[in-house]
Design a protein around this motif. Sequence first.
Motif, PDB file in Angstrom:
ATOM      1  N   CYS A 143       0.847  -1.196   0.000  1.00 23.80           N
ATOM      2  CA  CYS A 143       0.000   0.000   0.000  1.00 23.80           C
ATOM      3  C   CYS A 143       0.880   1.243   0.000  1.00 23.80           C
ATOM      4  CB  CYS A 143      -0.897   0.023   1.245  1.00 23.80           C
ATOM      5  SG  CYS A 143      -2.329  -1.031   1.101  1.00 23.80           S
ATOM      6  N   ASN A 144       0.234   2.374  -0.024  1.00 22.49           N
ATOM      7  CA  ASN A 144       0.901   3.658   0.064  1.00 22.49           C
ATOM      8  C   ASN A 144       1.788   3.674   1.321  1.00 22.49           C
ATOM      9  OD1 ASN A 144       1.498   6.401   0.553  1.00 22.49           O
ATOM     10  ND2 ASN A 144      -0.401   7.053  -0.413  1.00 22.49           N
ATOM     11  N   ALA A 145       3.023   4.083   1.181  1.00 21.81           N
ATOM     12  CA  ALA A 145       3.947   4.121   2.320  1.00 21.81           C
ATOM     13  C   ALA A 145       3.488   5.103   3.391  1.00 21.81           C
ATOM     14  CB  ALA A 145       5.351   4.481   1.842  1.00 21.81           C
ATOM     15  N   GLU A 146       2.629   6.037   3.025  1.00 20.40           N
ATOM     16  CA  GLU A 146       2.126   7.030   3.975  1.00 20.40           C
ATOM     17  C   GLU A 146       0.795   6.613   4.599  1.00 20.40           C
ATOM     18  OE1 GLU A 146       2.081  10.850   2.092  1.00 20.40           O
ATOM     19  OE2 GLU A 146       4.121  10.589   1.343  1.00 20.40           O
ATOM     20  N   LEU A 147       0.414   5.358   4.438  1.00 22.82           N
ATOM     21  CA  LEU A 147      -0.843   4.881   5.013  1.00 22.82           C
ATOM     22  C   LEU A 147      -0.882   5.167   6.509  1.00 22.82           C
ATOM     23  CD1 LEU A 147      -3.524   3.278   4.864  1.00 22.82           C
ATOM     24  CD2 LEU A 147      -2.176   1.207   5.251  1.00 22.82           C
ATOM     25  N   LEU A 148      -2.026   5.677   6.967  1.00 23.54           N
ATOM     26  CA  LEU A 148      -2.224   5.972   8.378  1.00 23.54           C
ATOM     27  C   LEU A 148      -3.457   5.203   8.852  1.00 23.54           C
ATOM     28  CD1 LEU A 148      -1.285   7.741  10.800  1.00 23.54           C
ATOM     29  CD2 LEU A 148      -2.920   9.464  10.004  1.00 23.54           C
ATOM     30  N   ILE A 149      -3.253   4.336   9.829  1.00 26.53           N
ATOM     31  CA  ILE A 149      -4.362   3.578  10.412  1.00 26.53           C
ATOM     32  C   ILE A 149      -4.931   4.383  11.572  1.00 26.53           C
ATOM     33  CG2 ILE A 149      -5.012   1.514  11.692  1.00 26.53           C
ATOM     34  CD1 ILE A 149      -2.980  -0.063  10.076  1.00 26.53           C
ATOM     35  N   HIS A 150      -6.218   4.695  11.483  1.00 29.32           N
ATOM     36  CA  HIS A 150      -6.925   5.382  12.568  1.00 29.32           C
ATOM     37  C   HIS A 150      -7.574   4.297  13.418  1.00 29.32           C
ATOM     38  CE1 HIS A 150      -6.744   9.478  10.739  1.00 29.32           C
ATOM     39  NE2 HIS A 150      -6.513   8.748   9.653  1.00 29.32           N
ATOM     40  N   CYS A 151      -7.226   4.235  14.687  1.00 28.68           N
ATOM     41  CA  CYS A 151      -7.696   3.138  15.533  1.00 28.68           C
ATOM     42  C   CYS A 151      -7.730   3.556  16.999  1.00 28.68           C
ATOM     43  CB  CYS A 151      -6.782   1.933  15.360  1.00 28.68           C
ATOM     44  SG  CYS A 151      -5.042   2.277  15.730  1.00 28.68           S
ATOM     45  N   GLU A 152      -8.403   2.755  17.793  1.00 30.59           N
ATOM     46  CA  GLU A 152      -8.450   2.979  19.246  1.00 30.59           C
ATOM     47  C   GLU A 152      -7.167   2.437  19.876  1.00 30.59           C
ATOM     48  OE1 GLU A 152     -10.978   4.463  20.890  1.00 30.59           O
ATOM     49  OE2 GLU A 152     -12.220   4.684  19.101  1.00 30.59           O
ATOM     50  N   GLN A 153      -6.705   3.102  20.903  1.00 32.76           N
ATOM     51  CA  GLN A 153      -5.525   2.628  21.618  1.00 32.76           C
ATOM     52  C   GLN A 153      -5.807   1.254  22.213  1.00 32.76           C
ATOM     53  OE1 GLN A 153      -3.796   5.469  24.240  1.00 32.76           O
ATOM     54  NE2 GLN A 153      -2.279   4.026  25.042  1.00 32.76           N
ATOM     55  N   GLY A 154      -4.865   0.335  22.049  1.00 33.42           N
ATOM     56  CA  GLY A 154      -5.005  -1.015  22.584  1.00 33.42           C
ATOM     57  C   GLY A 154      -5.842  -1.954  21.734  1.00 33.42           C
ATOM     58  N   SER A 155      -6.356  -1.476  20.616  1.00 32.92           N
ATOM     59  CA  SER A 155      -7.190  -2.313  19.746  1.00 32.92           C
ATOM     60  C   SER A 155      -6.330  -3.246  18.897  1.00 32.92           C
ATOM     61  CB  SER A 155      -8.037  -1.429  18.825  1.00 32.92           C
ATOM     62  OG  SER A 155      -7.197  -0.732  17.910  1.00 32.92           O
ATOM     63  N   THR A 156      -6.973  -4.186  18.252  1.00 39.49           N
ATOM     64  CA  THR A 156      -6.281  -5.092  17.331  1.00 39.49           C
ATOM     65  C   THR A 156      -5.585  -4.300  16.232  1.00 39.49           C
ATOM     66  OG1 THR A 156      -7.836  -6.881  17.782  1.00 39.49           O
ATOM     67  CG2 THR A 156      -6.622  -7.004  15.712  1.00 39.49           C
ATOM     68  N   ALA A 157      -6.254  -3.280  15.705  1.00 38.51           N
ATOM     69  CA  ALA A 157      -5.665  -2.456  14.641  1.00 38.51           C
ATOM     70  C   ALA A 157      -4.427  -1.722  15.142  1.00 38.51           C
ATOM     71  CB  ALA A 157      -6.700  -1.471  14.111  1.00 38.51           C
ATOM     72  N   HIS A 158      -4.471  -1.245  16.370  1.00 43.58           N
ATOM     73  CA  HIS A 158      -3.335  -0.566  16.974  1.00 43.58           C
ATOM     74  C   HIS A 158      -2.144  -1.530  17.047  1.00 43.58           C
ATOM     75  CE1 HIS A 158      -1.463   1.296  20.819  1.00 43.58           C
ATOM     76  NE2 HIS A 158      -0.916   1.831  19.754  1.00 43.58           N
ATOM     77  N   GLN A 159      -2.378  -2.724  17.569  1.00 48.29           N
ATOM     78  CA  GLN A 159      -1.321  -3.725  17.684  1.00 48.29           C
ATOM     79  C   GLN A 159      -0.774  -4.115  16.310  1.00 48.29           C
ATOM     80  OE1 GLN A 159      -0.099  -4.573  20.656  1.00 48.29           O
ATOM     81  NE2 GLN A 159       1.491  -5.718  19.609  1.00 48.29           N
TER      82      GLN A 159
END
Length: 135
Positions: A106-122
């Motif tokens: 993907c784009n090297a500048e991809l930013l994942i918006h997620c909750e702290q401690g969530s699966t996406a964060h990890q």
Amino acid sequence: MYLKDFLRQKHIQEMLGKGDLNSVFECWGGTTTILSHFLINAGIEPLQYLNHIPYGMYIEFDFEEFIVPSNIKRIGGWAFGMCRKLRHIYIPQTVFSIRPNAFRNCNAELLIHCEQGSTAHQYAIENNINFTHEM
């Protein structure tokens, strides 16, 4: 089997009529990207009927931003592979599994918006993907 022949089968028609796209994706032996493109071009947003984003579903799609709906529990491998324009993805805490390579190439500048401690964060931490807790 060609997609048009697959979609003409009676049991597939019944599943589509009930909005049971989970079963349709499970029955389809081809690439989920082809089925996704077809459904989206037909004016059907598959994610409103699914509880997961299947393997390869959005490979090479052109969107710059994507909001994962709260009904989604899992994101499959290569689900967003080669989405080179994707800069922001919002992943709710309802997602409890993200498979390896979900955001491959993907784009090297991809930013994942997620909750702290969530699966996406990890996932972001483990895969060196930029993240923010701003939803």
